[in-house]
Write an enzyme that holds these catalytic residues in place. Structure first.
Site, PDB file in Angstrom:
ATOM      1  N   GLU A 121       0.835  -1.207   0.000  1.00 54.14           N
ATOM      2  CA  GLU A 121       0.000   0.000   0.000  1.00 54.14           C
ATOM      3  C   GLU A 121       0.869   1.257   0.000  1.00 54.14           C
ATOM      4  O   GLU A 121       1.851   1.346   0.737  1.00 54.14           O
ATOM      5  CB  GLU A 121      -0.891  -0.041   1.243  1.00 54.14           C
ATOM      6  CG  GLU A 121      -1.900   1.074   1.366  1.00 54.14           C
ATOM      7  CD  GLU A 121      -2.775   0.896   2.608  1.00 54.14           C
ATOM      8  OE1 GLU A 121      -3.809   1.581   2.690  1.00 54.14           O
ATOM      9  OE2 GLU A 121      -2.431   0.073   3.481  1.00 54.14           O
ATOM     10  N   CYS A 171      -5.758  -3.381   2.108  1.00 54.82           N
ATOM     11  CA  CYS A 171      -5.443  -3.462   3.541  1.00 54.82           C
ATOM     12  C   CYS A 171      -6.671  -3.608   4.434  1.00 54.82           C
ATOM     13  O   CYS A 171      -7.238  -4.679   4.567  1.00 54.82           O
ATOM     14  CB  CYS A 171      -4.615  -2.244   3.942  1.00 54.82           C
ATOM     15  SG  CYS A 171      -3.752  -2.463   5.533  1.00 54.82           S
ATOM     16  N   SER A 189      22.948  -0.967  32.865  1.00 52.81           N
ATOM     17  CA  SER A 189      22.973  -1.069  34.331  1.00 52.81           C
ATOM     18  C   SER A 189      23.232  -2.466  34.844  1.00 52.81           C
ATOM     19  O   SER A 189      23.528  -2.648  36.017  1.00 52.81           O
ATOM     20  CB  SER A 189      21.633  -0.589  34.896  1.00 52.81           C
ATOM     21  OG  SER A 189      20.625  -1.554  34.627  1.00 52.81           O
ATOM     22  N   GLY A 190      23.061  -3.467  33.976  1.00 51.94           N
ATOM     23  CA  GLY A 190      23.102  -4.838  34.460  1.00 51.94           C
ATOM     24  C   GLY A 190      21.744  -5.342  34.885  1.00 51.94           C
ATOM     25  O   GLY A 190      21.612  -6.471  35.345  1.00 51.94           O
ATOM     26  N   GLY A 191      20.700  -4.506  34.731  1.00 49.64           N
ATOM     27  CA  GLY A 191      19.331  -4.914  35.021  1.00 49.64           C
ATOM     28  C   GLY A 191      18.652  -5.491  33.790  1.00 49.64           C
ATOM     29  O   GLY A 191      19.205  -5.492  32.683  1.00 49.64           O
ATOM     30  N   ALA A 192      17.422  -5.961  33.968  1.00 50.41           N
ATOM     31  CA  ALA A 192      16.723  -6.680  32.908  1.00 50.41           C
ATOM     32  C   ALA A 192      16.435  -5.808  31.692  1.00 50.41           C
ATOM     33  O   ALA A 192      16.587  -6.251  30.547  1.00 50.41           O
ATOM     34  CB  ALA A 192      15.421  -7.262  33.454  1.00 50.41           C
ATOM     35  N   ASP A 193      16.026  -4.560  31.907  1.00 50.65           N
ATOM     36  CA  ASP A 193      15.588  -3.731  30.790  1.00 50.65           C
ATOM     37  C   ASP A 193      16.744  -3.310  29.892  1.00 50.65           C
ATOM     38  O   ASP A 193      16.708  -3.511  28.680  1.00 50.65           O
ATOM     39  CB  ASP A 193      14.848  -2.499  31.311  1.00 50.65           C
ATOM     40  CG  ASP A 193      13.540  -2.871  31.989  1.00 50.65           C
ATOM     41  OD1 ASP A 193      12.974  -3.907  31.635  1.00 50.65           O
ATOM     42  OD2 ASP A 193      13.097  -2.125  32.877  1.00 50.65           O
ATOM     43  N   SER A 194      17.751  -2.706  30.462  1.00 56.10           N
ATOM     44  CA  SER A 194      18.880  -2.267  29.629  1.00 56.10           C
ATOM     45  C   SER A 194      19.614  -3.469  29.035  1.00 56.10           C
ATOM     46  O   SER A 194      20.133  -3.391  27.917  1.00 56.10           O
ATOM     47  CB  SER A 194      19.842  -1.400  30.442  1.00 56.10           C
ATOM     48  OG  SER A 194      20.396  -2.106  31.527  1.00 56.10           O
ATOM     49  N   LYS A 233      -9.268   3.240  -2.145  1.00 63.55           N
ATOM     50  CA  LYS A 233      -9.592   2.482  -0.930  1.00 63.55           C
ATOM     51  C   LYS A 233     -10.946   2.951  -0.396  1.00 63.55           C
ATOM     52  O   LYS A 233     -11.217   4.142  -0.311  1.00 63.55           O
ATOM     53  CB  LYS A 233      -8.506   2.699   0.120  1.00 63.55           C
ATOM     54  CG  LYS A 233      -8.579   1.790   1.330  1.00 63.55           C
ATOM     55  CD  LYS A 233      -7.338   1.985   2.192  1.00 63.55           C
ATOM     56  CE  LYS A 233      -7.313   1.080   3.402  1.00 63.55           C
ATOM     57  NZ  LYS A 233      -6.089   1.254   4.209  1.00 63.55           N
ATOM     58  N   PRO A 247      23.194   3.274  28.116  1.00 60.92           N
ATOM     59  CA  PRO A 247      23.496   3.172  29.545  1.00 60.92           C
ATOM     60  C   PRO A 247      23.107   1.775  30.029  1.00 60.92           C
ATOM     61  O   PRO A 247      21.923   1.434  30.059  1.00 60.92           O
ATOM     62  CB  PRO A 247      22.611   4.251  30.180  1.00 60.92           C
ATOM     63  CG  PRO A 247      22.282   5.189  29.056  1.00 60.92           C
ATOM     64  CD  PRO A 247      22.198   4.316  27.837  1.00 60.92           C
TER      65      PRO A 247
END
Length: 733
Positions: free
Chosen positions: A44, A174, A356-361, A113, A354
């Protein structure tokens, strides 16, 4: 047998980049013709790119689209092949989203469309008008600069199909596929055997099955060949279009393209037997009955035969097993491909995270690591465009190019652990080990000196020095001290991103990556203008629970084994001092678990629940373990902090869209950011319902606070944020 070879495609278009878009279209047509296809379907609005948004309001955009179409028609691209090409068209005073069907250097029909996508991430009614006429085709006066060159003054415009000598072909665009009464229903009764759906459908976790079920259902009960084409890649916004172009015959998938790929062009070819369609339709009595009293759809006759007779050289494509990715794979490959497109098109020379050693980063780092692996793999498979982009971004010379993902990561990916006196050695070590596994250029820096300097400045201005809560300070002092650290990290991250390439004698700049997840955004559990304020965020629309599953998967499948230890650690922001009797934990700070947040988010957005209906739904869901009063406490607690922190969504880092309950303010979740955080009317209604359900076990004060006379509430206190401008600490800095 009437054998027909068709080609549909995934195209990685870029909004408003007419040169590269036209190049991809031409190459896809050439590849389709080389494969022997006589029908080529593109996505499309492929000439302009789907995500042009308010650029569609500019006459230039429409004019440039016609110029590109003219270039296609003047060449031999459409010789012997029916091409469906998507572009905006202005007719009279209305602007339409159209599929222009071209054959042998002529425009056969322009199909506008009819049913526009206007919810979720889509705002098509802002730019286009839906076509309403269904009983006749109108003559459309082609622009003079087009008509003079192709010797064609007008073209049929409207809802209709093309009747070839041996089959009938029609377009369905679509959103029309998902409408309550889709066009393909009437078209099938009118004898259309081949449907071409040009789409601009974005990726969302666990969504592909919904799309494929709709495509399969379109031909399962009424027969037909359904061709589906989609964009693939980041065309300039938060969405990643996930391809998966396919061909379905009588409810069976006979060809399927990739869902996640770094390729700019991918062709999906299938050989189909049109007699199989006719045979199925002839065997369904209800189809025959409805076809006998159908509403007639107008058509355009083309005296040309598309199909070929029976030959052993042409074997119809067989049904195949549909390829679905697990959610963990979707998190790896979708954002990974999106990051690559953003990197190569932004002019940046890499990423800075950045870590941090945490789950998200760590999840973000793993996704970048996956991206590097995909790049190296695609180069090994011979993709010259990916190779050229990687050489340019990685600053390779002397004929060198990436052959190892860790070596490539060292050239384009900086990670930095910005520790403080509140950081543990464990998280510092985890960040370093993960960076080594991925191959990033890792730095370790302490921000204590900068924090101390700011506190001294504050003390000189006010005569007071704030203390943490564990040291006797107030909530305001505690939040202020945490937010100082978070905002210092943001400033330092952007400084490093702009100057580290210069330090290492590289050109360009690095994009700062954010690492807040969808649940923290929903709750507002992040500091305004901290490291969540990055350039882009690949996980900003992914839940904590999905991220933890992804970490377990990535530890094994991406080869980053340290992610297993990171996933197992309890989430903590590490913004408060660690004491023998106190350790900061996210879920304690928030006053709710991440699992609960996912439930609140889905009820609020997907099921459109306000406080009262959310309370009622949760009484059913949690009634076996919680009293109505306890449910009421939890609902009130969520809505209080959701509304206090809603203002943070206005400055949220642009995030990859992956989840249907995303609170992202800019496109997807359009709500105010100034609330009466007490929700007096709604909370009073909840109190009335609690009285009815619990009787005299519960007494409710006039202020709406509860005095529990017979049950124990476990709603949790959370952070005592008193004003809308206050900020909560971020996770995973």
């Amino acid at each position: 047998m009437r054998l027909l070879k068709v080609a549909t495609c995934n195209l990685n278009q870029w909004a408003m980049d007419f040169d590269s878009n036209l190049k991809n279209i031409k190459e896809s047509i050439a590849m389709a013709k080389q494969a022997g296809a006589v029908i080529r379907l593109g996505p499309e609005l492929e000439i302009t790119g789907y995500g042009c948004e308010d650029h569609f309001l500019e006459l230039d955009t429409v004019s440039h689209a016609w110029e590109c179409l003219k270039e296609i028609l003047l060449g031999d691209w459409t010789d012997g092949i029916l091409c469906s090409i998507g572009m905006p068209v202005i007719k009279g005073s209305e602007r339409y989203n159209c599929q222009v069907l071209c054959f042998n250097r002529k425009i056969i029909i322009i199909r506008p469309k009819m049913w526009l996508a206007n919810d979720g991430n889509y705002r098509e009614l802002r730019w286009f008008t839906g076509w309403k006429e269904r009983d006749q085709l109108e003559d459309f006066q082609l622009p003079i600069e087009i008509s003079e060159h192709i010797s064609q003054k007008t073209a049929p415009f409207g809802y209709g199909f093309i009747q070839f000598l041996d089959t009938a072909v029609a377009a369905e665009v679509c959103e029309e596929l998902y409408s309550p009464v889709p066009p393909h229903a009437d078209l099938a009764l009118n004898g259309v055997e081949v449907f071409m759906n040009a789409s601009g459908s974005h990726h969302q976790l666990r969504k592909l099955d919904i799309r494929l079920r709709a495509i399969i259902g379109a031909t399962h009960t009424r027969g037909g060949v359904y061709m589906y084409s989609n964009h693939q890649g980041c065309d300039g916004s938060r969405l990643y279009y996930d391809g998966c172009s396919c061909v379905v015959v009588n409810g069976d998938v006979v060809a399927q393209g990739s869902q996640f790929s770094l390729k700019d062009i991918e062709i999906v070819v299938a050989q189909v037997d049109l007699d199989a369609v006719a045979s199925l339709r002839g065997s369904i009595s209800s189809f025959q009955e409805q076809a006998s009293c159908k509403i007639k759809v107008p058509s355009v006759a083309v005296p040309y035969k598309l199909s070929q007779p029976f030959t052993l050289k042409m074997c119809p494509s067989s049904p195949l097993k549909i390829k679905y990715h697990d959610p963990e794979e979707e998190i790896a490959f979708g954002p990974g491909c999106w990051l690559w497109d953003y990197l190569r098109r932004s002019g940046a020379s890499g990423f800075l995270l950045p870590l941090s050693g945490g789950a998200d980063s760590s999840s973000v780092a793993a996704i970048v690591g996956c991206m590097c692996q995909l790049v190296v793999k695609e180069i090994a498979n011979g993709d010259e465009q990916v190779k050229a982009d990687a050489i340019r971004i990685g600053n390779y010379t002397g004929g060198q190019f990436p052959t190892d993902s860790r070596e490539f990561a060292k050239r384009i990916f900086y990670t930095v652990f910005m520790g403080s006196e509140n950081s543990s050695e464990v998280t510092k070590s985890r960040a370093k080990v993960l960076a080594d596994e991925i191959g990033s250029w890792h730095l370790d820096v302490s921000i204590d000196g900068v924090v101390s300097a700011l506190l001294s400045l504050f003390q000189n201005l006010t005569g007071k020095r704030p203390r943490y809560k564990v040291d006797g300070g107030s909530n305001s002092e505690n939040l202020g001290l945490q937010n100082i650290q978070a905002r210092i990290r943001m400033v330092l991250a952007f400084m490093l991103a702009s100057l580290l390439p210069w330090v290492h004698n590289k050109t360009g700049f690095y994009l700062v990556l954010g690492s807040s997840n969808v649940d923290e955004g929903l709750r507002g559990y992040l500091t305004k203008y901290d490291c969540s304020s990055a350039d882009i965020n690949p996980i900003g629309s992914i839940s904590k629970q999905d991220l933890r599953s992804f970490l377990r998967w990535a530890a094994i499948n991406l080869g980053f084994s340290s992610l297993a230890d990171i996933e197992a650690a309890p989430p903590t922001a590490e913004l408060e001092p660690i004491r023998s009797d106190y350790s900061q934990l996210d879920e304690v700070d928030m006053g709710m678990t991440y699992e609960e947040l996912s439930v609140y988010g889905r009820l609020r957005k997907i099921f459109r629940c306000g406080p009262v209906s959310m309370f009622q739904n949760l009484c059913y869901r949690w009634g076996a373990r919680l009293t109505p009063l306890e449910v009421a406490d939890k609902v009130k607690h969520f809505f209080k902090y959701y509304s206090i922190n809603r203002h943070k969504m206005t400055v949220l880092t642009p995030s990859y869209h992956a989840e249907s309950y995303s609170p992202e303010d800019n496109r997807f979740d359009l709500r105010q950011f100034l609330y009466n955080v007490r929700w007096p009317y709604q909370f009073r209604k909840i109190d009335e319902l609690v009285r009815e359900l619990d009787g005299d076990k519960v007494a409710i004060t006039e202020s709406g606070d509860h005095e529990n006379l017979g049950a124990t509430s476990d709603a949790g206190g959370g952070l005592g944020v008193a004003a809308a401008g206050s900020g909560n600490p971020n996770v995973g800095l």
